[in-house]
Motif scaffolding. Structure first.
Motif, PDB file in Angstrom:
ATOM      1  N   PRO A  16       1.041  -1.187  -0.123  1.00 44.90           N
ATOM      2  CA  PRO A  16       0.019   0.030  -0.081  1.00 44.90           C
ATOM      3  C   PRO A  16       0.866   1.391   0.017  1.00 44.90           C
ATOM      4  O   PRO A  16       1.945   1.443   0.714  1.00 44.90           O
ATOM      5  CB  PRO A  16      -0.848  -0.073   1.201  1.00 44.90           C
ATOM      6  N   VAL A  17       0.464   2.136  -0.753  1.00 52.01           N
ATOM      7  CA  VAL A  17       1.161   3.583  -1.036  1.00 52.01           C
ATOM      8  C   VAL A  17       1.260   4.275   0.398  1.00 52.01           C
ATOM      9  O   VAL A  17       2.370   5.077   0.756  1.00 52.01           O
ATOM     10  CB  VAL A  17       0.622   4.265  -2.064  1.00 52.01           C
ATOM     11  N   VAL A  18       0.246   4.312   1.092  1.00 50.26           N
ATOM     12  CA  VAL A  18       0.185   5.166   2.391  1.00 50.26           C
ATOM     13  C   VAL A  18       0.050   4.062   3.552  1.00 50.26           C
ATOM     14  O   VAL A  18      -0.642   3.067   3.504  1.00 50.26           O
ATOM     15  CB  VAL A  18      -1.014   6.173   2.476  1.00 50.26           C
ATOM     16  N   GLY A  19       0.977   4.073   4.498  1.00 47.02           N
ATOM     17  CA  GLY A  19       0.988   3.273   5.656  1.00 47.02           C
ATOM     18  C   GLY A  19       1.068   4.065   6.750  1.00 47.02           C
ATOM     19  O   GLY A  19       1.048   5.379   6.780  1.00 47.02           O
ATOM     20  N   LYS A  40     -10.119   0.835  10.404  1.00 44.34           N
ATOM     21  CA  LYS A  40     -11.521   1.331  10.070  1.00 44.34           C
ATOM     22  C   LYS A  40     -11.262   2.461   8.834  1.00 44.34           C
ATOM     23  O   LYS A  40     -12.115   2.406   8.119  1.00 44.34           O
ATOM     24  CB  LYS A  40     -12.063   1.890  11.074  1.00 44.34           C
ATOM     25  N   ASN A  41     -10.115   3.052   8.755  1.00 42.59           N
ATOM     26  CA  ASN A  41     -10.006   4.320   7.961  1.00 42.59           C
ATOM     27  C   ASN A  41      -9.246   3.710   6.630  1.00 42.59           C
ATOM     28  O   ASN A  41      -8.926   4.375   5.699  1.00 42.59           O
ATOM     29  CB  ASN A  41      -9.243   5.479   8.596  1.00 42.59           C
ATOM     30  N   GLY A  42      -9.164   2.169   6.592  1.00 44.03           N
ATOM     31  CA  GLY A  42      -8.404   1.717   5.281  1.00 44.03           C
ATOM     32  C   GLY A  42      -7.167   1.557   5.315  1.00 44.03           C
ATOM     33  O   GLY A  42      -6.514   1.136   4.229  1.00 44.03           O
ATOM     34  N   TYR A  43      -6.438   1.776   6.319  1.00 43.28           N
ATOM     35  CA  TYR A  43      -4.867   1.570   6.325  1.00 43.28           C
ATOM     36  C   TYR A  43      -4.908   0.181   6.378  1.00 43.28           C
ATOM     37  O   TYR A  43      -5.585  -0.775   7.078  1.00 43.28           O
ATOM     38  CB  TYR A  43      -4.029   1.972   7.997  1.00 43.28           C
ATOM     39  N   ARG A  44      -3.769  -0.511   5.582  1.00 42.45           N
ATOM     40  CA  ARG A  44      -3.480  -2.005   5.443  1.00 42.45           C
ATOM     41  C   ARG A  44      -1.746  -1.848   5.504  1.00 42.45           C
ATOM     42  O   ARG A  44      -1.368  -3.201   5.838  1.00 42.45           O
ATOM     43  CB  ARG A  44      -3.788  -2.390   4.207  1.00 42.45           C
ATOM     44  N   HIS A  45      -1.254  -1.047   5.630  1.00 38.76           N
ATOM     45  CA  HIS A  45       0.281  -0.781   5.644  1.00 38.76           C
ATOM     46  C   HIS A  45       0.831  -0.426   7.079  1.00 38.76           C
ATOM     47  O   HIS A  45       0.463   0.691   7.471  1.00 38.76           O
ATOM     48  CB  HIS A  45       0.859  -0.010   4.490  1.00 38.76           C
ATOM     49  N   ALA A 254      -1.268  19.314   5.312  1.00 40.73           N
ATOM     50  CA  ALA A 254      -0.672  17.919   5.393  1.00 40.73           C
ATOM     51  C   ALA A 254      -1.020  16.961   4.022  1.00 40.73           C
ATOM     52  O   ALA A 254      -0.223  16.138   3.563  1.00 40.73           O
ATOM     53  CB  ALA A 254      -1.168  17.045   6.687  1.00 40.73           C
ATOM     54  N   GLN A 255      -2.334  17.164   3.897  1.00 43.82           N
ATOM     55  CA  GLN A 255      -2.580  16.281   2.472  1.00 43.82           C
ATOM     56  C   GLN A 255      -2.165  16.805   1.319  1.00 43.82           C
ATOM     57  O   GLN A 255      -1.765  15.891   0.419  1.00 43.82           O
ATOM     58  CB  GLN A 255      -4.361  16.422   2.474  1.00 43.82           C
ATOM     59  N   ILE A 256      -1.650  17.892   1.237  1.00 51.01           N
ATOM     60  CA  ILE A 256      -0.917  18.560  -0.050  1.00 51.01           C
ATOM     61  C   ILE A 256       0.408  17.707   0.007  1.00 51.01           C
ATOM     62  O   ILE A 256       0.977  17.432  -0.903  1.00 51.01           O
ATOM     63  CB  ILE A 256      -0.833  20.277   0.087  1.00 51.01           C
ATOM     64  N   LEU A 257       1.002  17.835   1.323  1.00 48.69           N
ATOM     65  CA  LEU A 257       2.373  17.472   1.359  1.00 48.69           C
ATOM     66  C   LEU A 257       2.463  15.879   0.956  1.00 48.69           C
ATOM     67  O   LEU A 257       3.338  15.611   0.257  1.00 48.69           O
ATOM     68  CB  LEU A 257       2.963  17.613   2.808  1.00 48.69           C
ATOM     69  N   LEU A 258       1.735  15.076   1.558  1.00 48.76           N
ATOM     70  CA  LEU A 258       1.595  13.760   1.127  1.00 48.76           C
ATOM     71  C   LEU A 258       1.257  13.490  -0.188  1.00 48.76           C
ATOM     72  O   LEU A 258       1.828  12.692  -0.584  1.00 48.76           O
ATOM     73  CB  LEU A 258       0.525  13.002   2.069  1.00 48.76           C
ATOM     74  N   ARG A 259       0.273  14.265  -0.936  1.00 53.34           N
ATOM     75  CA  ARG A 259      -0.004  14.069  -2.164  1.00 53.34           C
ATOM     76  C   ARG A 259       1.229  14.402  -3.127  1.00 53.34           C
ATOM     77  O   ARG A 259       1.494  13.753  -4.104  1.00 53.34           O
ATOM     78  CB  ARG A 259      -1.265  14.815  -2.423  1.00 53.34           C
ATOM     79  N   PHE A 260       1.896  15.412  -2.788  1.00 57.36           N
ATOM     80  CA  PHE A 260       2.902  15.883  -3.252  1.00 57.36           C
ATOM     81  C   PHE A 260       3.950  14.503  -3.586  1.00 57.36           C
ATOM     82  O   PHE A 260       4.614  14.342  -4.565  1.00 57.36           O
ATOM     83  CB  PHE A 260       3.469  17.074  -3.062  1.00 57.36           C
ATOM     84  N   LEU A 261       4.233  14.174  -2.660  1.00 61.90           N
ATOM     85  CA  LEU A 261       5.276  12.977  -2.430  1.00 61.90           C
ATOM     86  C   LEU A 261       4.881  11.831  -3.281  1.00 61.90           C
ATOM     87  O   LEU A 261       5.436  11.115  -4.089  1.00 61.90           O
ATOM     88  CB  LEU A 261       5.397  12.465  -1.060  1.00 61.90           C
ATOM     89  N   ASN A 282      -4.776  11.949   6.529  1.00 63.73           N
ATOM     90  CA  ASN A 282      -3.405  11.336   5.922  1.00 63.73           C
ATOM     91  C   ASN A 282      -3.809  10.061   4.740  1.00 63.73           C
ATOM     92  O   ASN A 282      -2.713  10.023   3.973  1.00 63.73           O
ATOM     93  CB  ASN A 282      -2.551  10.785   6.958  1.00 63.73           C
ATOM     94  N   ILE A 283      -4.748   9.533   4.971  1.00 57.69           N
ATOM     95  CA  ILE A 283      -5.005   8.654   3.886  1.00 57.69           C
ATOM     96  C   ILE A 283      -5.920   8.959   2.709  1.00 57.69           C
ATOM     97  O   ILE A 283      -5.986   8.268   1.622  1.00 57.69           O
ATOM     98  CB  ILE A 283      -5.592   7.096   4.402  1.00 57.69           C
ATOM     99  N   GLU A 284      -6.661  10.051   3.089  1.00 59.54           N
ATOM    100  CA  GLU A 284      -7.590  10.478   2.186  1.00 59.54           C
ATOM    101  C   GLU A 284      -6.871  11.546   1.217  1.00 59.54           C
ATOM    102  O   GLU A 284      -7.048  12.831   1.069  1.00 59.54           O
ATOM    103  CB  GLU A 284      -8.691  11.253   2.843  1.00 59.54           C
TER     104      GLU A 284
END
Length: 325
Positions: A16-19, A40-45, A254-261, A282-284
């Motif tokens: 998974p891309v986001v952990g 519950k929020n979809g994290y699998r990593h 935070a969402q912009i920073l993570l999306r950029f990476l 963070n996962i959205e």
């Protein structure tokens, strides 16, 4: 529920891309609550390490989620790491088995060399052994090539699905590539807006090694727990470019920073938080895209080596394999 995307590693397994990074999350109830909210929020990593001293809690929390039918073992991707006191060919199997026992798993999805620096083994409980003068007991005989061969043995025996590195330089990775039967599947390093690691990322891309960014948000919480006056904690959330782009997309900084990476630099991210709102945010990050112009503007904010905020631990610079000052 947000759903993270998957990438395929050179081992043939997907990650998974986001952990969720779990360093410094050690209190059992906090681990249990955080893992529950994350699942519950979809994290699998889930990223941990023997040195984090939380493998047992994470293992118990994930077993609870599996037994409750909220997730299956097949869906979960667990990354953990060989500690510095395990940095010898004869110790790799010992610490893989300890992590398997702690995590209550039959196999580990990704096993990493945590640091290229080795420390003298005293016992499995003394993670940072010191001599009578209080100095770290460095193991100057650390041999990355021999350790990597032992890592490959763990794959052969089915205890580990994929193996990789963390906090290693291009030169160290090349030494592994020169001798390996099984290529490193992943490199975990500090990467964030101000420290984009362009040369090392390009080297990994050329060699089909995925890159996972730790401290993707600049480790904003580090000032709370380690020598705050000595740390550089970048104010990424306050950067005017980030704030402007966030407002235009109606997203958080935070969402912009993570999306950029993820989108701009093509790396995986393992942000750490125990806050339920931030776990969700963070996962959205897959319901919008940054424009080419926005990515270019963010790339221009790279400070190179001056942007690095995570340093070697005290005394490590004396070791021949110390990756950076």
């Amino acid at each position: 529920m947000p759903v993270t995307k998957l990438i395929e590693l050179n081992s043939g397994h997907t990650m998974p891309v986001v952990g969720l990074g779990t360093g410094k999350i050690i209190e059992s109830q906090e681990i249990h609550n955080t893992i529950g909210i994350a699942v519950k929020n979809g994290y699998r990593h889930f990223d941990t390490a023997f040195s984090y001293k939380n493998e047992i809690g994470i293992g118990e929390a994930l077993k609870y989620q599996i037994d409750a039918g909220n997730v299956t073992r097949h869906e979960i991707f667990i990354a953990t790491k060989l500690p510095l006191i395990g940095m010898s060919r004869s110790r790799v199997s010992q610490f893989v088995n300890l992590s398997l026992k702690n995590l209550q798993l039959d196999y580990i999805d990704l096993y990493l060399i945590h640091w290229p620096v080795g420390l003298t083994y005293v016992s499995e409980h003394e993670l940072m052994p010191r001599d009578e003068n209080g100095q770290l007991q460095l193991d100057m005989t650390t041999n990355l090539v021999e350790i990597w061969k032992a890592m490959e043995d763990q794959v052969d025996q089915g205890r580990v699905k994929a193996i990789g590195l963390s906090n290693c330089t291009q030169q160290q990775i090349q030494r592994i590539l020169n001798i390996c039967r099984i290529k490193p599947a992943s490199l975990q390093i500090e990467v964030h807006l101000y420290f984009q690691q362009n040369e090392l990322r390009m080297f990994c891309k050329k060699n089909d090694i995925s890159v996972t960014a730790y401290s993707p948000l600049g480790s904003q919480g580090r000032s709370n727990y380690i020598n705050a006056h000595k740390l550089k904690v970048p104010k990424l959330f306050q950067d005017p470019v980030v704030k402007k782009i966030a407002a235009s997309h109606e997203k958080t900084p935070a969402q912009i920073l993570l999306r950029f990476l993820v989108q701009g630099l093509n790396v995986q991210v393992i942000p750490k938080t125990v806050d339920s709102t931030r776990l969700h945010e963070n996962i959205e990050i897959f319901d919008f895209e940054l424009s080419t112009e926005e990515i270019e503007r963010l790339m221009e904010l790279d400070e190179g080596e001056f942007g690095r905020c995570c340093r070697s631990f005290e005394g490590a610079i004396l070791h021949p394999e110390c990756p950076f000052d």
